[in-house]
Design an enzyme around this catalytic site. Structure first.
Site, PDB file in Angstrom:
ATOM      1  N   LYS A   1      35.131  44.085  45.213  1.00 23.22           N
ATOM      2  CA  LYS A   1      36.310  44.409  44.411  1.00 23.22           C
ATOM      3  C   LYS A   1      35.967  44.846  42.991  1.00 23.22           C
ATOM      4  CE  LYS A   1      39.795  41.596  46.770  1.00 23.22           C
ATOM      5  NZ  LYS A   1      40.843  40.565  46.577  1.00 23.22           N
TER       6      LYS A   1
ATOM      7  N   GLY B   1      39.480  33.684  38.632  1.00 28.65           N
ATOM      8  CA  GLY B   1      38.579  34.638  39.266  1.00 28.65           C
ATOM      9  C   GLY B   1      39.307  35.921  39.598  1.00 28.65           C
TER      10      GLY B   1
END
Length: 278
Positions: free
Chosen positions: A74, A137
């Site tokens: 990602k 996160g």
């Protein structure tokens, strides 16, 4: 599996490692069949060290129209796209790429918007509520921006890495103008508590918050998408809290990602929600 694949079929991929439990290919291929689209989705199992080589090959494919991106790529994939929409720029990660006809790759992230959509669908909208977000996160970062933009009256971000939580809180406050700070994971006094950590995926995991500190009526959202309620949700239910698992967020992510890719996807029973894909 698609039965109509031909030389004109447009390809969509799911890129990640591992992909053994991935559900996105089934979702997209079912959608393509329902809409009679000349398209197919396939999983691309790509290890981290091979991402650059994969992108070089994918760029050469004239019939690749888009990709969903999952862990661990990602953030790494940011270096390989040509343009980011506002969500991906703020969060610093992406999970969907639209491959334009002129060859440009445009990235976005659906985690945060997906979470807020899921909460809205379930009657748990964070607007005008005090919110504790545990986890700063990848997913937590996206959710922090989305919850702030959705109008939370107060947002507190907690993480085991206090510096990461503090930096994220400062970024979200600067971008959204909302009241955002970092702090401990004590849920006392909050109207909404969101677990955006992996804690709860394993039976031996510690609780992300102390459930004994949850007040009855508190909205407790755990983004883990599991067949059974997580230990946090079970404990919250026992305390008389409203609970929500990761299923609605997953549907919201799919809606936003597919709209971004140009498909009219409407999850069953989720009509009446409009999200604009840039």
């Amino acid at each position: 599996m698609q039965s109509h694949i031909s030389g004109t079929t447009r390809l969509y991929g799911l890129v990640g490692d591992p992909l053994s439990s991935a559900k996105s290919p089934q979702l997209l291929n079912r959608l393509f069949l329902e809409q009679r689209a000349d398209a197919a989705c396939v999983p691309f199992w790509v290890e981290a060290d091979n991402l650059s080589a994969f992108v070089s090959g994918a760029r050469a494919m004239g019939n690749l129209s888009g990709m969903l991106v999952t862990m661990p790529h990602k953030q790494r994939m940011l270096a390989f796209v040509d343009e980011l929409d506002s969500t991906a720029r703020e969060v610093g990660a992406l999970n969907v790429i639209r491959c334009e006809p002129d060859g440009r790759w445009v990235g976005a992230i659906s985690d945060g918007i997906g979470c807020v959509l899921g909460m809205q669908w379930e009657g748990n909208h964070p607007a005008n509520k005090s919110v504790l977000l545990v986890g700063a996160g990848g997913a937590g970062r996206a959710i922090a921006f989305a919850v702030a933009y959705a109008g939370a009256s107060k947002l507190t971000i907690s993480d085991v890495d206090e510096h990461r939580a503090r930096d994220l809180a400062a970024s979200v406050a600067a971008e959204t103008g909302r009241a955002v700070r970092s702090g401990p994971s004590d849920p006392d006094g909050f109207e909404v508590v969101i677990n955006a950590t992996p804690l709860g995926m394993k039976a031996s995991d510690a609780m992300p918050v102390d459930p004994e500190r949850l007040a009855p009526g508190t909205i407790v959202v755990d983004i883990i998408n599991a067949a059974e309620p997580t230990p946090l949700l079970r404990a919250a239910q026992a305390r008389g809290c409203r609970t929500q698992d990761g299923g609605p967020m997953h549907q919201g992510q799919a809606l936003y990602a597919l709209r971004f890719l140009g498909f009219d996807y409407r999850p069953e029973g989720r009509a009446g929600v409009d999200v604009g894909a840039t």
